[in-house]
Design a protein around this motif. Structure first.
Motif, PDB file in Angstrom:
ATOM      1  N   ASN A 110      21.574 -69.944 -90.644  1.00 43.39           N
ATOM      2  CA  ASN A 110      20.952 -69.545 -90.362  1.00 43.39           C
ATOM      3  C   ASN A 110      20.948 -68.006 -89.592  1.00 43.39           C
ATOM      4  OD1 ASN A 110      19.373 -70.988 -91.956  1.00 43.39           O
ATOM      5  ND2 ASN A 110      18.380 -72.184 -90.867  1.00 43.39           N
TER       6      ASN A 110
ATOM      7  N   ALA B  25      17.527 -62.942 -90.105  1.00 46.49           N
ATOM      8  CA  ALA B  25      18.303 -63.670 -89.500  1.00 46.49           C
ATOM      9  C   ALA B  25      19.223 -63.345 -88.478  1.00 46.49           C
ATOM     10  CB  ALA B  25      19.740 -62.676 -91.240  1.00 46.49           C
TER      11      ALA B  25
ATOM     12  N   LEU C  42      14.081 -68.088 -94.029  1.00 48.58           N
ATOM     13  CA  LEU C  42      14.523 -67.428 -94.483  1.00 48.58           C
ATOM     14  C   LEU C  42      13.928 -66.618 -95.658  1.00 48.58           C
ATOM     15  CD1 LEU C  42      18.264 -67.447 -93.141  1.00 48.58           C
ATOM     16  CD2 LEU C  42      16.909 -65.575 -92.537  1.00 48.58           C
TER      17      LEU C  42
ATOM     18  N   TRP D 208      17.978 -63.194 -99.535  1.00 44.85           N
ATOM     19  CA  TRP D 208      18.733 -64.214 -99.045  1.00 44.85           C
ATOM     20  C   TRP D 208      20.147 -64.621 -99.246  1.00 44.85           C
ATOM     21  CZ3 TRP D 208      20.531 -61.976 -94.546  1.00 44.85           C
ATOM     22  CH2 TRP D 208      21.541 -62.588 -93.756  1.00 44.85           C
TER      23      TRP D 208
END
Length: 274
Positions: A175, A261, A270, A274
């Motif tokens: 992530n 991020a 997120l 994304w």
């Protein structure tokens, strides 16, 4: 009666026929050229994706060797150098790495070695970027099209050395962004892989704390902002995550999502864009 020998003349193309053939060829070229360009761009994207993956893997190899990620800019022993220098042994550039003498008493800066700072390294160069022909700025500094995330490899507003481990990325390595594409020549600056923190917009880095906006969408050199990454194709910006995976993100991603991020320990989830 003797047979007459009649010779028939060979008829050539008329002007109209010739023009029709030329028109057909022009149409075929017009139809094929976009397809060829798409194939070339796809091949360039694949090369750039592979380069980013190699850099992420190199950071993992560095971590395995010294139990930490490489620094954005720091001193090991008697050598002060950038992240891109410290990962050279892990991308098969050991000969260039060894040009900077290590273990001596005197402090050495890697960029002071002209051969090192002029080193055009294929793994650092994106074929999608045409901003820097020859991959050198001022004929003396080589570029890297892959900027490192200062929030991972440094400590925003604290230090250029993050002293971070993989387990220290609490938001998850899948992530968190490690690298993003950046133009080699950007505005009045360049993305130079041996450059240091004395004028950081010249480094191959982006500092999310200084500019939290997402990557630019295919800017010109004049409109390029050196504090941000850049998307080099209509599809977006190629990024490498800390787990070694690579993906392309849309440059329309929100600033909030982009920041989430990039910060490795903010605890934020997120967003859906994304």
């Amino acid at each position: 009666m003797p047979e007459l020998n009649v010779r028939k003349g060979r008829r050539g193309f008329t002007l109209i026929e010739l023009l029709v053939v030329i028109a057909i060829i022009a149409i075929l070229i017009g139809l094929l050229l976009p397809a060829v360009q798409k194939v070339r761009e796809a091949a360039a994207r694949m090369t750039s994706t592979n380069n980013v993956k190699q850099l992420a893997i190199a950071c993992h190899s560095h971590h395995d060797a010294v139990n930490r990620l490489p620094p954005q800019w720091a001193t090991y022993g008697n050598v002060t150098a950038s992240l891109h220098f410290w990962i050279l042994p892990y991308i098969e550039q050991d000969n260039l790495y060894k040009l900077v003498p290590q273990g001596g008493a005197a402090m050495v800066y890697a960029h002071d070695n002209a051969t090192v700072r002029r080193g055009v390294i294929k793994t650092f160069i994106s074929p999608l970027d045409a901003s820097t022909p020859g991959s050198l700025v001022y004929s003396d500094w080589a570029i890297s099209n892959y900027a490192s995330n200062h929030a991972v490899f440094g400590q925003p507003n604290v230090s250029w050395d993050g002293k971070r481990t993989m387990t220290g990325i609490s938001d998850g390595t899948s992530n968190t962004v490690a690298f993003a594409e950046k133009m080699g020549t950007c505005g009045s600056n360049g993305s130079l892989w041996t450059h240091g923190d004395w004028n950081w917009p010249w480094m191959s880095v982006y500092a999310i704390n200084a500019d939290g906006n997402p990557p630019q969408a295919r800017p010109t050199v004049a409109n390029c902002i050196p504090t941000r990454p850049q998307g080099l194709t209509p599809g977006g910006c190629i990024i490498g995550l800390c787990d070694g995976s690579v993906r392309t993100i849309n440059t329309s991603v929100s600033a909030a999502t982009w920041q989430n991020a990039n910060y490795p320990t903010d605890g934020n989830v997120l967003n859906s864009d994304w």
